[in-house]
Each structure stands twice: as structure tokens, then as C-alpha cells.
Write a protein that holds these residues in place. Structure first.
Motif, short mmCIF file in Angstrom:
data_model
loop_
_atom_site.label_atom_id
_atom_site.label_comp_id
_atom_site.label_asym_id
_atom_site.label_seq_id
_atom_site.Cartn_x
_atom_site.Cartn_y
_atom_site.Cartn_z
N LEU A 16 -10.04 -3.20 1.20
CA LEU A 16 -9.27 -3.97 2.17
C LEU A 16 -9.60 -5.46 2.11
N TRP A 67 -7.60 2.78 -0.06
CA TRP A 67 -6.38 2.01 -0.23
C TRP A 67 -5.90 2.11 -1.68
N GLY A 108 -1.77 1.15 10.07
CA GLY A 108 -1.51 0.28 8.92
C GLY A 108 -1.50 -1.19 9.27
N ARG A 157 -6.71 0.35 -6.92
CA ARG A 157 -7.40 0.78 -5.69
C ARG A 157 -8.31 -0.33 -5.17
N TYR A 189 1.98 8.17 1.86
CA TYR A 189 1.20 8.08 3.09
C TYR A 189 2.14 7.62 4.19
N PRO A 207 0.83 -1.21 0.00
CA PRO A 207 0.00 0.00 0.00
C PRO A 207 0.87 1.26 0.00
N TRP A 243 -1.12 4.25 -0.02
CA TRP A 243 -2.13 5.19 0.50
C TRP A 243 -3.25 4.40 1.14
N ARG A 244 -3.99 5.05 2.02
CA ARG A 244 -5.22 4.46 2.54
C ARG A 244 -6.27 5.54 2.64
N ARG A 245 -7.54 5.10 2.71
CA ARG A 245 -8.68 6.05 2.68
C ARG A 245 -8.70 6.84 1.38
N SER A 249 -4.64 -3.37 10.10
CA SER A 249 -5.57 -3.78 9.04
C SER A 249 -5.26 -5.16 8.48
#
Length: 238
Positions: free
Chosen positions: A174, A140, A199, A171, A192, A134, A136-138, A202
Motif C-alpha cells: 500500500l 494488494w 477500499g 503486487r 475482489y 487494484p 485484489w487486496r490482502r 486506504s
């Protein structure tokens, strides 16, 4: 020669090769420490008026980090640009050598020689650990196909599970990431800033390696120390 760099990796490369030619850089150009040049805004939205006011003979860009519209505007104003886009470590080393030559360096800088040696000294990886990476998240976002960072990881024994995806930065949600059943999750601290508290929770039950985003994604002097540093970080997942 007067150079403005809109790419942090290349800013560091110029500053350590021909510091006297570097007259401008982005606000995100943090290396080398104490860099004292004019700032021209961000990589995505630089202040072109400030760039032009520096009267550059050359502006350095990256196809992925910078916008085509800015490159076109600089060219229309009569400013030469140099656009990089390495997808592998060898491509990065070649582009950096070409840049050093374009800057007037009479020999490859010491940091580039050290980078070549560091990557050439790596043994061929054996069994690769299957990983998701990953960035980035929000939402992913993960490394996909044909990325420089993916090539870096492969050379260090990590196989990106999205390396064959149609997109460079897929993208998935999860649930899909977990369904891939990775043996490892690689969490860089940029773009990120993944941390031990943000992180790994998750991915319960899966080892998570927190790594230096600069050494994973930058293609400049950091390449000299990247193999040893990243290998150590990948060997100690939480």
C-alpha cells in the motif's frame, strides 16, 4: 454442435448467439440471467469428467482464466479446444467475431455489432488521468502491463500507472501504491468486491471510482454497454 464454456465472458456470448449449442458452463457463469445448462465446476478447477460426459464438440477456454493442464487433458481426450486471450478491445472484437463464425452464425450477432459501434463512437481521449487499479487486496494486486482492462481504461481516458511494469499483475504494498501519487483509484467489484466501505479508506484524499468489474474485464456482450457505463462511473469518483 455441442459447446462447453469455461469462460464466463464467452458463455454469455454463446448463449446470446447460438444458445442451442451451449450444453455446459462453469459455476461462475452468471450471464445471461436464468442460464439453464449443466454446470461443471469452476474456471480454474473444472470437473473434467463432467465436461467429457457432456460429449462436447468444442470447449472454450481463456489463457489467463483456465489452466494449461486442463486444456492438455481435454486435447488428450480428443476434445477440440478454443483458447482466447485478448489484450485490447480490438483484439476482443476480432476474437468474438471469429468465435461467432466458428459456432455457425451466418452474420455477426446484434450485440457484437452494437459493441463495435459503441467503441468506435468514443472520441480520442485527451489528457489521461493517472490511476492505480487494484483487483485484489490482502495482498494488494493491481493491473500491470498488457491487460485487456488496462486498454479499456485507456480508451476511457485513464492511464494505468503500472502499464509499463514487467508483470501483468504486480503486487505492490500500500505504501508504494500511495507513493505513485495517483490522481484516481479505480476499484472494480470483481474479482475482489471493492465497495464504498472497503477500499477507498486506504487512499485518503484521492478520488476513488467504484466500477463494474464485469464491464471492465469481460469481453463478450457486456462490451456493448461498457463504454457508457464505465465512463459514467469513472466520472463520479467518491
Amino acid at each position: 454442435m455441442r459447446v462447453v464454456s469455461l469462460v464466463p465472458s464467452l458463455t454469455e456470448a454463446v448463449a446470446l448467439t447460438r444458445p442451442e449449442v451451449l450444453v455446459g458452463a462453469t459455476d461462475w457463469c452468471t450471464h445471461p440471467a436464468g442460464l439453464d445448462v449443466a454446470r461443471v465446476g469452476g474456471s480454474k478447477y473444472p470437473d473434467l469428467a463432467r465436461v467429457l460426459a457432456l460429449r462436447p464438440d468444442l470447449v472454450l477456454l481463456n489463457e489467463e482464466e483456465n489452466r494449461r493442464a486442463d486444456a492438455d487433458a481435454l486435447l488428450a481426450a480428443g476434445v477440440p479446444v478454443r483458447v482466447t486471450f485478448p489484450r485490447t478491445v480490438p483484439e476482443a472484437l476480432t476474437e468474438l467475431a471469429d468465435l461467432a463464425g466458428a459456432l455457425g452464425a451466418t452474420a455477426e450477432p446484434d450485440w457484437l455489432v452494437a459493441a463495435r459501434r459503441a467503441w468506435a463512437a468514443l472520441p480520442e481521449p485527451g489528457a489521461l488521468r493517472r490511476a492505480v487499479v487494484p483487483v485484489w487486496r490482502r495482498p494488494w494486486v493491481v493491473l500491470g502491463s498488457r491487460t485487456f482492462a488496462g486498454d479499456v481504461l485507456r480508451r476511457l481516458g485513464v492511464a494505468n500507472l503500472y502499464a509499463e511494469d514487467a508483470e501483468r499483475y504486480p503486487r505492490p504494498d500500500l505504501a508504494e501504491l500511495r507513493a505513485r501519487r495517483p490522481e484516481l483509484v479505480v476499484l472494480p467489484d470483481e474479482p475482489y468486491r471493492f465497495t464504498a466501505d472497503d477500499g477507498p479508506e486506504s487512499f485518503p484524499g484521492v478520488p476513488c471510482a467504484l466500477v463494474s468489474g464485469r464491464h471492465l474485464t469481460w469481453y463478450g456482450p457486456s462490451l456493448a454497454e461498457a463504454p457508457a457505463l464505465l465512463a459514467a462511473q469513472l466520472a463520479q469518483p467518491g
